[in-house]
Motif scaffolding. Structure first.
Motif, mmCIF file in Angstrom:
data_model
loop_
_atom_site.group_PDB
_atom_site.id
_atom_site.type_symbol
_atom_site.label_atom_id
_atom_site.label_comp_id
_atom_site.label_asym_id
_atom_site.label_seq_id
_atom_site.Cartn_x
_atom_site.Cartn_y
_atom_site.Cartn_z
ATOM 1 N N PHE A 170 39.486 48.216 41.879
ATOM 2 C CA PHE A 170 38.430 47.548 42.670
ATOM 3 C C PHE A 170 39.064 45.977 43.107
ATOM 4 N N GLY A 171 38.802 45.682 44.354
ATOM 5 C CA GLY A 171 39.294 44.409 44.988
ATOM 6 C C GLY A 171 38.359 43.663 45.374
ATOM 7 N N GLN A 172 38.692 42.386 45.983
ATOM 8 C CA GLN A 172 37.730 41.630 46.727
ATOM 9 C C GLN A 172 36.600 41.153 45.587
ATOM 10 N N LEU A 173 37.227 40.874 44.628
ATOM 11 C CA LEU A 173 36.116 40.334 43.642
ATOM 12 C C LEU A 173 36.126 38.956 43.333
ATOM 13 N N LYS B 225 30.382 49.104 45.682
ATOM 14 C CA LYS B 225 30.491 50.247 46.554
ATOM 15 C C LYS B 225 31.701 49.843 47.699
ATOM 16 N N GLY B 226 31.784 48.682 47.827
ATOM 17 C CA GLY B 226 32.928 48.292 48.805
ATOM 18 C C GLY B 226 34.128 47.972 48.006
ATOM 19 N N GLY B 227 35.209 47.708 48.470
ATOM 20 C CA GLY B 227 36.361 46.907 47.691
ATOM 21 C C GLY B 227 37.115 48.026 46.941
ATOM 22 N N LEU B 228 36.909 49.224 47.081
ATOM 23 C CA LEU B 228 37.760 50.231 46.307
ATOM 24 C C LEU B 228 39.180 50.388 46.842
ATOM 25 N N TRP C 293 29.634 57.340 43.774
ATOM 26 C CA TRP C 293 29.233 56.132 44.563
ATOM 27 C C TRP C 293 27.904 55.782 44.483
ATOM 28 N N ASP C 294 26.986 56.866 44.322
ATOM 29 C CA ASP C 294 25.593 56.353 44.145
ATOM 30 C C ASP C 294 25.270 55.838 42.806
ATOM 31 N N CYS D 290 40.350 39.240 44.233
ATOM 32 C CA CYS D 290 40.600 39.406 42.826
ATOM 33 C C CYS D 290 40.779 40.920 42.549
ATOM 34 N N THR D 291 41.425 41.409 41.635
ATOM 35 C CA THR D 291 41.181 42.947 41.455
ATOM 36 C C THR D 291 41.172 43.323 39.881
ATOM 37 N N ALA D 292 40.473 44.337 39.532
ATOM 38 C CA ALA D 292 40.328 44.696 38.314
ATOM 39 C C ALA D 292 40.364 46.250 38.424
ATOM 40 N N ALA D 293 40.842 46.875 37.301
ATOM 41 C CA ALA D 293 41.053 48.434 37.104
ATOM 42 C C ALA D 293 40.304 48.787 35.881
#
Length: 114
Positions: free
Chosen positions: A63-66, A101-104, A93-94, A49-52
């Motif tokens: 962002f993906g892989q949600l 932190k992943g899935g961007l 990122w921090d 799933c994605t969100a912006a």
């Protein structure tokens, strides 16, 4: 201008809609003031799933892989609050929640008026 959180409603056979509803419910519980809305197909189906995150004069993020779970909901609301802070919306990122932190999928620069 603040930011808006946009969630794909057609992702992954209903999981996108479930994610939107989970985020909306948690936003209501927290008296959330930032806009949350759904959008049919954001064309990142392999990352669903994605969100912006979007905002005038700000970097946009996809962002993906949600998943429609509490971890993703909390992460999306936390990063949306960061994105709404004054400035260009650049999310270090921090400072991102671990779940994001992943899935961007993409970071787009702010639109420049010509």
């Amino acid at each position: 201008m603040s930011s808006a959180l946009v969630i794909c409603t057609t992702c992954a056979e209903g999981r996108g809609q479930a994610l939107l509803e989970a985020v909306e419910n948690e936003a209501l519980a927290r008296d959330w003031t930032l806009p949350v809305r759904g959008q049919a197909c954001m064309a990142a189906c392999k990352q669903s799933c994605t969100a912006a995150l979007q905002g005038a004069g700000k970097h946009s993020y996809l962002f993906g892989q949600l998943q429609p779970d509490a971890t993703c909901v909390d992460a999306l609301l936390a990063v949306a609050a960061q994105h709404a802070e004054p400035g260009d919306g650049l999310l270090g990122w921090d400072r991102r929640p671990d779940r994001l932190k992943g899935g961007l999928v993409a970071r787009l620069p702010p639109l420049v008026a010509s």
